[in-house]
Write a protein that holds these residues in place. Structure first.
Motif, PDB file in Angstrom:
ATOM      1  N   MET A  36      36.316  29.182  21.398  1.00  0.00           N
ATOM      2  CA  MET A  36      35.483  28.263  22.840  1.00  0.00           C
ATOM      3  C   MET A  36      36.972  26.959  22.451  1.00  0.00           C
ATOM      4  SD  MET A  36      33.899  30.948  22.891  1.00  0.00           S
ATOM      5  CE  MET A  36      32.804  30.153  24.699  1.00  0.00           C
ATOM      6  N   ASN A  37      37.042  26.233  22.353  1.00  0.00           N
ATOM      7  CA  ASN A  37      37.975  25.513  22.120  1.00  0.00           C
ATOM      8  C   ASN A  37      39.446  25.403  22.581  1.00  0.00           C
ATOM      9  OD1 ASN A  37      36.190  23.665  21.947  1.00  0.00           O
ATOM     10  ND2 ASN A  37      37.128  22.969  20.179  1.00  0.00           N
ATOM     11  N   ILE A  38      39.560  27.029  23.061  1.00  0.00           N
ATOM     12  CA  ILE A  38      40.916  27.495  23.151  1.00  0.00           C
ATOM     13  C   ILE A  38      40.773  27.688  24.553  1.00  0.00           C
ATOM     14  CG2 ILE A  38      42.710  29.363  23.128  1.00  0.00           C
ATOM     15  CD1 ILE A  38      42.949  28.349  20.311  1.00  0.00           C
ATOM     16  N   ASP A  54      33.825  38.897  27.877  1.00  0.00           N
ATOM     17  CA  ASP A  54      35.876  38.708  28.097  1.00  0.00           C
ATOM     18  C   ASP A  54      36.493  38.622  26.347  1.00  0.00           C
ATOM     19  OD1 ASP A  54      35.357  40.461  30.526  1.00  0.00           O
ATOM     20  OD2 ASP A  54      35.928  39.391  31.671  1.00  0.00           O
ATOM     21  N   VAL A  55      35.100  37.516  26.485  1.00  0.00           N
ATOM     22  CA  VAL A  55      35.856  36.272  25.204  1.00  0.00           C
ATOM     23  C   VAL A  55      36.019  37.402  24.045  1.00  0.00           C
ATOM     24  CG1 VAL A  55      35.868  34.279  23.845  1.00  0.00           C
ATOM     25  CG2 VAL A  55      35.358  34.630  26.078  1.00  0.00           C
ATOM     26  N   VAL A  64      45.518  38.337  25.211  1.00  0.00           N
ATOM     27  CA  VAL A  64      44.895  37.114  26.625  1.00  0.00           C
ATOM     28  C   VAL A  64      46.032  37.424  27.586  1.00  0.00           C
ATOM     29  CG1 VAL A  64      45.479  34.385  26.418  1.00  0.00           C
ATOM     30  CG2 VAL A  64      44.285  35.723  24.624  1.00  0.00           C
ATOM     31  N   ILE A  65      47.519  37.581  27.396  1.00  0.00           N
ATOM     32  CA  ILE A  65      48.205  38.002  28.381  1.00  0.00           C
ATOM     33  C   ILE A  65      48.457  38.177  29.189  1.00  0.00           C
ATOM     34  CG2 ILE A  65      50.641  38.627  28.428  1.00  0.00           C
ATOM     35  CD1 ILE A  65      51.317  37.009  25.735  1.00  0.00           C
TER      36      ILE A  65
END
Length: 75
Positions: A36-38, A54-55, A64-65
């Motif tokens: 979550m920090n990222i 979505d996470v 992620v990309i």
């Protein structure tokens, strides 16, 4: 984009040696708080919001990309 993700992950967790196939949990051993920090760091950098639903789809660096590119967010 890979370089940016590497920098953000290093800044938040101190983890290095990421590549496109790196899995945040299996390879880096990150917990949900670190994830979550990222995500928060990605949101801040790209000035966007990533919905929680979505996470949980973002397992690897390549996810992620692809997610950021699909949303039109580039470095």
């Amino acid at each position: 984009m890979l370089e940016l993700i590497q920098k953000i992950v290093f800044h938040v967790t101190g983890k290095t040696n990421l590549n496109y196939e790196t899995d945040f949990v299996q390879d880096l051993g990150l917990n949900s708080f670190e994830l979550m920090n990222i995500v928060s760091a990605f949101e801040e950098y790209f000035d966007t919001t990533i919905p929680t639903r979505d996470v949980w789809k973002l397992h690897q660096v390549k996810d992620v990309i692809a997610y950021m590119q699909k949303r039109g967010l580039e470095v």
